[in-house]
Write an enzyme that holds these catalytic residues in place. Structure first.
Site, PDB file in Angstrom:
ATOM      1  N   ASP A  48     205.968  -5.804 -26.552  1.00  0.00           N
ATOM      2  CA  ASP A  48     205.862  -6.299 -25.172  1.00  0.00           C
ATOM      3  C   ASP A  48     204.408  -6.034 -24.771  1.00  0.00           C
ATOM      4  OD1 ASP A  48     207.900  -7.197 -22.816  1.00  0.00           O
ATOM      5  OD2 ASP A  48     206.309  -5.955 -21.958  1.00  0.00           O
ATOM      6  N   LYS A  94     215.345  -1.774 -23.203  1.00  0.00           N
ATOM      7  CA  LYS A  94     213.875  -1.855 -23.056  1.00  0.00           C
ATOM      8  C   LYS A  94     213.332  -0.431 -23.050  1.00  0.00           C
ATOM      9  CE  LYS A  94     210.905  -5.329 -22.349  1.00  0.00           C
ATOM     10  NZ  LYS A  94     211.051  -6.762 -22.665  1.00  0.00           N
TER      11      LYS A  94
HETATM   12  N1  LIG Z   1     205.819 -10.054 -26.527  1.00  0.00           N
HETATM   13  C1  LIG Z   1     206.994 -10.627 -26.407  1.00  0.00           C
HETATM   14  O1  LIG Z   1     207.731 -10.833 -27.398  1.00  0.00           O
HETATM   15  C2  LIG Z   1     207.469 -11.047 -25.057  1.00  0.00           C
HETATM   16  C3  LIG Z   1     206.756 -10.734 -23.903  1.00  0.00           C
HETATM   17  N2  LIG Z   1     207.231 -11.155 -22.690  1.00  0.00           N
HETATM   18  C4  LIG Z   1     206.499 -10.877 -21.447  1.00  0.00           C
HETATM   19  O2  LIG Z   1     205.294 -11.653 -21.463  1.00  0.00           O
HETATM   20  C5  LIG Z   1     204.282 -11.003 -20.692  1.00  0.00           C
HETATM   21  C6  LIG Z   1     203.037 -10.804 -21.565  1.00  0.00           C
HETATM   22  O3  LIG Z   1     203.409 -10.018 -22.658  1.00  0.00           O
HETATM   23  P1  LIG Z   1     202.541 -10.025 -24.026  1.00  0.00           P
HETATM   24  O4  LIG Z   1     201.782 -11.286 -24.138  1.00  0.00           O
HETATM   25  O5  LIG Z   1     203.478  -9.634 -25.128  1.00  0.00           O
HETATM   26  O6  LIG Z   1     201.566  -8.798 -23.773  1.00  0.00           O
HETATM   27  P2  LIG Z   1     200.043  -8.598 -24.217  1.00  0.00           P
HETATM   28  O7  LIG Z   1     199.774  -7.144 -24.058  1.00  0.00           O
HETATM   29  O8  LIG Z   1     199.783  -9.238 -25.527  1.00  0.00           O
HETATM   30  O9  LIG Z   1     199.232  -9.409 -23.108  1.00  0.00           O
HETATM   31  C7  LIG Z   1     199.440  -9.115 -21.757  1.00  0.00           C
HETATM   32  C8  LIG Z   1     198.483  -9.996 -20.967  1.00  0.00           C
HETATM   33  O10 LIG Z   1     198.791  -9.871 -19.588  1.00  0.00           O
HETATM   34  C9  LIG Z   1     197.704  -9.249 -18.919  1.00  0.00           C
HETATM   35  N3  LIG Z   1     198.206  -8.242 -17.987  1.00  0.00           N
HETATM   36  C10 LIG Z   1     198.978  -7.178 -18.280  1.00  0.00           C
HETATM   37  N4  LIG Z   1     199.231  -6.467 -17.174  1.00  0.00           N
HETATM   38  C11 LIG Z   1     198.583  -7.098 -16.161  1.00  0.00           C
HETATM   39  C12 LIG Z   1     198.447  -6.856 -14.772  1.00  0.00           C
HETATM   40  N5  LIG Z   1     199.032  -5.796 -14.204  1.00  0.00           N
HETATM   41  N6  LIG Z   1     197.692  -7.724 -14.047  1.00  0.00           N
HETATM   42  C13 LIG Z   1     197.109  -8.793 -14.634  1.00  0.00           C
HETATM   43  N7  LIG Z   1     197.197  -9.087 -15.947  1.00  0.00           N
HETATM   44  C14 LIG Z   1     197.932  -8.238 -16.692  1.00  0.00           C
HETATM   45  C15 LIG Z   1     196.880  -8.571 -20.003  1.00  0.00           C
HETATM   46  O11 LIG Z   1     195.538  -8.446 -19.557  1.00  0.00           O
HETATM   47  P3  LIG Z   1     194.722  -7.093 -19.990  1.00  0.00           P
HETATM   48  O12 LIG Z   1     194.403  -7.261 -21.434  1.00  0.00           O
HETATM   49  O13 LIG Z   1     193.514  -7.109 -19.118  1.00  0.00           O
HETATM   50  O14 LIG Z   1     195.624  -5.940 -19.709  1.00  0.00           O
HETATM   51  C16 LIG Z   1     197.035  -9.561 -21.147  1.00  0.00           C
HETATM   52  O15 LIG Z   1     196.178 -10.660 -20.999  1.00  0.00           O
HETATM   53  C17 LIG Z   1     204.925  -9.690 -20.199  1.00  0.00           C
HETATM   54  O16 LIG Z   1     205.499  -9.896 -18.918  1.00  0.00           O
HETATM   55  C18 LIG Z   1     206.041  -9.452 -21.215  1.00  0.00           C
HETATM   56  O17 LIG Z   1     207.059  -8.624 -20.679  1.00  0.00           O
HETATM   57  C19 LIG Z   1     208.394 -11.889 -22.556  1.00  0.00           C
HETATM   58  C20 LIG Z   1     209.121 -12.211 -23.676  1.00  0.00           C
HETATM   59  C21 LIG Z   1     208.731 -11.801 -24.993  1.00  0.00           C
HETATM   60  N1  LIG Z   2     209.437  -8.259 -25.022  1.00  0.00           N
HETATM   61  C1  LIG Z   2     210.374  -9.038 -25.305  1.00  0.00           C
HETATM   62  C2  LIG Z   2     210.798  -9.274 -26.734  1.00  0.00           C
HETATM   63  C3  LIG Z   2     211.893  -8.307 -27.058  1.00  0.00           C
HETATM   64  C4  LIG Z   2     212.341  -8.365 -28.507  1.00  0.00           C
HETATM   65  O1  LIG Z   2     211.824  -9.163 -29.303  1.00  0.00           O
HETATM   66  O2  LIG Z   2     213.239  -7.555 -28.819  1.00  0.00           O
HETATM   67  C5  LIG Z   2     211.136  -9.681 -24.194  1.00  0.00           C
HETATM   68  O3  LIG Z   2     212.092 -10.451 -24.474  1.00  0.00           O
HETATM   69  O4  LIG Z   2     210.790  -9.425 -23.013  1.00  0.00           O
END
Ligand SMILES: NC(=O)C1=CN([C@@H]2O[C@H](COP(=O)(O)OP(=O)(O)OC[C@H]3O[C@@H](n4cnc5c(N)ncnc54)[C@H](OP(=O)(O)O)[C@@H]3O)[C@@H](O)[C@H]2O)C=CC1
Ligand SMILES: N=C(CCC(=O)O)C(=O)O
Length: 449
Positions: free
Chosen positions: A169, A129
Site C-alpha cells: 500500500d 489491513k
Molecule cells: N498498492 C496497491 O495495491 C493499492 C493501493 N491502493 C491505494 O492507492 C493509493 C496510492 O497507493 P500506492 O500507489 O500503492 O502508494 P505509493 O506509496 O506507491 O504512492 C503514493 C502516492 O500518493 C502520494 N501521497 C501519499 N500520501 C499523500 C498525502 N498525504 N498527500 C498527498 N499525496 C500523498 C505519494 O506522494 P509522496 O511520494 O510525496 O508521499 C505518492 O505519489 C492509496 O490510497 C492506497 O491505499 C488501493 C488499492 C491497491
Molecule cells: N493496498 C491494497 C492491496 C491489498 C492487497 O493486495 O492485499 C488495497 O486493496 O487497498
C-alpha cells in the site's frame, strides 16, 4: 445527518461511541450504513441476524511497538498495527501502509473498506489491513530493512497463508515486501504465500505491479461504455499521485486512448499539455525515488506547481485520484464539474470526501468508488495466492485477462445492485450492497461468531 432507519442510527451511534474521534473510520462506516437504508427497509429480518452490528466491529485489532536502530546507531520507536476485520469469506487480506499519518483510525477505515472490496472480486478473501507510522522517505535501504525485520518479528505471530495475507500500500513496494518476506521465512521456517506483491523470483505474480492501475482503467472503461457509450479515446485525464497506482493507471489510460496531462506527489503537481512521458516518471519515481518536480526539469514545456491539491484546477474529462484519503473535497469537485469532468474513478482508498461524492452524483458525473474501481490490486493478489497454492505461474496475458474480467464483473454487479435497490447508477451504494451480500450470507451461515 440522522439515518432514516432507527436501527441504522443506533448502529452508527454505537460505532461513534466505541471509536470516538476516529474520523476516517467513522467516515467509511457512515457511507456504508447510508447505502444499507434500502436493504434494511426491504429486508427488515436482517436486523435480527445482527450481521450489520457485527460487520462494523473488527474481529481483532492488534497494536504493537516497533523498535529499530537507524544508521547513526540511534534507537527509533514506531507504532505498528494489524486489523483483522472480517474472515467470513476467506483469510484476512489487505495491504500494509508505511506513512507518518498511519493511526488506528486510518488502519480501521482501510480494513473495513477492504472487506467489501475483497468480496466484490469474487475471490475467497476476508478483509484486513496494517502498517505503521514509520516514514520511509529519506531512509536508507539498511534502515528500511531493519524496520521491516522488526515489524515482521511481531506481525509474524498473527499472519499466515491461510490466516492473514498482507501486501503493499502507501510506502510498501517490492523492496519492503522482500524484506518482510525474508524475515517471515527466517522466523517461521516456512516458504508460503504469506505475502502478495512478492518478487517474481520467489512466488510473485506477473501483472501484480500493474494491477491496481490497470484495473482502475478497465473499470472506468466499462463504466464509460455502459453508462455513456463512451471511452478513454481522445479524453484529457488527470491522475493524482505518482506512485504504484498512479503510474500504471497512467500507462493503461494512455494505452486506451486517453491523454494524461498531470501527476502529483505530496509536495506538488506537474502539468504537461503534450501528455505525460511515463518513462521519465518511472525513472524519477521507481529508480531514483525522487520528487515529481524533477519531471519539469527534464521535459520541455512541462510545468511544476507547489501544493498537490492544485491539480484539481486542471480542466479534464476524466479524473483518477490515486494518492490518498480525502485528497479531493467538495470545492475541488465543484471546480472539476465546472471545468467539464465527465467521469471520476477512485484509484486511492476513500480519496473523495462525502461532499465531493455528493457533488459528483448530483451533477451526473460518472463516479467509480474505490471499493469497486481499485479492487484490481487485491484481485491480482488473490490470483497470486491461487498461483502459489498451485505452485505454478500464469503468463502476464493470462493474469491480465483474468483481471480484466474481474473488473468488468465488479462494474456490472455494482450497477445491478444499485438498480435492484432503486438507486440505478449510484455505484457507491451498489458496490457497498453487492460487496455486503456475500459477506452477510456467510456470516449468517456460520452462526453468531
Ligand atoms: N498498492 C496497491 O495495491 C493499492 C493501493 N491502493 C491505494 O492507492 C493509493 C496510492 O497507493 P500506492 O500507489 O500503492 O502508494 P505509493 O506509496 O506507491 O504512492 C503514493 C502516492 O500518493 C502520494 N501521497 C501519499 N500520501 C499523500 C498525502 N498525504 N498527500 C498527498 N499525496 C500523498 C505519494 O506522494 P509522496 O511520494 O510525496 O508521499 C505518492 O505519489 C492509496 O490510497 C492506497 O491505499 C488501493 C488499492 C491497491
Ligand atoms: N493496498 C491494497 C492491496 C491489498 C492487497 O493486495 O492485499 C488495497 O486493496 O487497498
Amino acid at each position: 445527518m440522522a439515518f432514516k432507519s432507527e436501527y441504522l442510527q443506533r448502529v452508527y451511534e454505537t460505532v461513534e461511541k466505541r471509536n470516538a474521534g476516529e474520523s476516517e473510520f467513522l467516515q467509511a462506516v457512515r457511507e456504508v450504513l447510508e447505502s444499507f437504508e434500502p436493504v434494511v427497509e426491504q429486508n427488515p429480518s436482517i436486523i435480527d441476524t445482527g450481521v450489520i452490528d457485527r460487520i462494523v466491529e473488527p474481529e481483532r485489532f492488534i497494536q504493537f511497538r516497533v523498535s529499530w536502530v537507524d544508521d547513526n546507531g540511534k534507537v527509533q520507536v514506531n507504532r505498528g498495527f494489524r486489523v483483522q476485520f472480517n474472515s467470513a469469506i476467506g483469510p484476512y487480506k489487505g495491504g500494509l501502509r508505511l506513512h507518518p499519518s498511519v493511526c488506528a483510525s486510518v488502519i480501521k477505515f482501510l480494513g473495513f473498506e477492504q472487506c467489501f472490496k475483497n468480496s466484490l472480486t469474487g475471490l475467497p478473501m476476508g478483509g484486513g489491513k496494517g502498517g505503521a507510522d514509520f516514514d520511509p522517505k529519506g531512509k536508507s535501504d539498511g534502515e528500511i530493512m531493519r524496520f521491516c525485520q522488526s515489524f515482521m518479528t511481531e506481525l509474524s505471530k498473527h499472519i499466515g497463508a491461510d490466516t492473514d495475507v498482507p501486501a503493499g500500500d502507501i510506502g510498501v513496494g517490492a523492496r519492503e515486501i522482500g524484506y518482510l518476506f525474508g524475515q517471515y521465512k527466517r522466523l517461521r521456517n516456512e516458504f508460503t504465500g504469506v505475502l502478495t506483491g512478492k518478487g517474481l523470483s520467489y512466488g510473485g505474480s506477473l501483472a501484480r505491479k500493474e494491477a491496481t492501475g490497470y484495473g482502475l482503467c478497465y473499470f472506468t472503461d466499462e463504466m464509460l461504455k455502459n453508462m455513456k457509450n463512451d471511452s478513454f479515446k481522445g479524453k484529457t485525464v488527470v491522475v493524482s499521485g505518482s506512485g504504484n497506482v498512479a503510474i500504471y493507471a497512467t500507462e493503461k489510460a494512455t494505452e486506451l486512448g486517453g491523454k494524461v496531462v498531470a501527476l502529483s506527489d505530496s509536495n506538488g503537481y506537474i502539468y504537461d499539455a503534450n501528455g505525460i512521458n511515463l518513462d521519465v516518471v518511472k525513472q524519477i519515481k521507481e529508480v531514483e525515488r525522487g520528487r515529481i518536480k524533477e519531471y519539469a526539469d527534464r521535459v520541455e514545456g512541462a510545468v511544476y506547481t507547489e501544493g498537490c491539491r492544485g491539480i484539481w484546477s486542471i480542466p479534464c474529462d476524466i479524473a483518477l485520484p490515486c494518492a490518498t484519503q480525502n485528497e479531493l473535497n467538495g470545492e475541488e469537485a465543484a471546480l472539476l464539474i465546472k471545468n467539464g469532468v465527465m467521469a471520476v474513478a477512485e484509484g486511492a482508498n476513500m480519496p473523495s470526501t462525502p461532499e465531493a461524492i455528493e457533488a459528483f452524483l448530483n451533477a451526473g458525473v460518472l463516479f467509480g468508488p474505490a471499493k469497486a474501481a481499485n479492487a484490481g490490486g487485491v484481485a491480482t493478489s488473490g490470483l497470486e495466492m491461487c498461483q502459489n497454492s498451485m505452485r505454478y505461474s500464469w503468463t502476464f496475458e493470462e493474469v491480465d485477462a483474468k483481471l480484466h474480467d474481474i473488473m468488468v464483473n465488479i462494474f456490472h454487479n455494482a450497477y445491478n445492485a444499485s438498480k435492484k435497490y432503486g438507486m440505478e447508477g449510484n455505484l457507491v451504494a451498489g458496490a457497498n450492497i453487492a460487496g455486503f451480500e456475500k459477506i452477510a450470507d456467510a456470516m449468517i451461515a456460520q452462526g453468531v461468531a
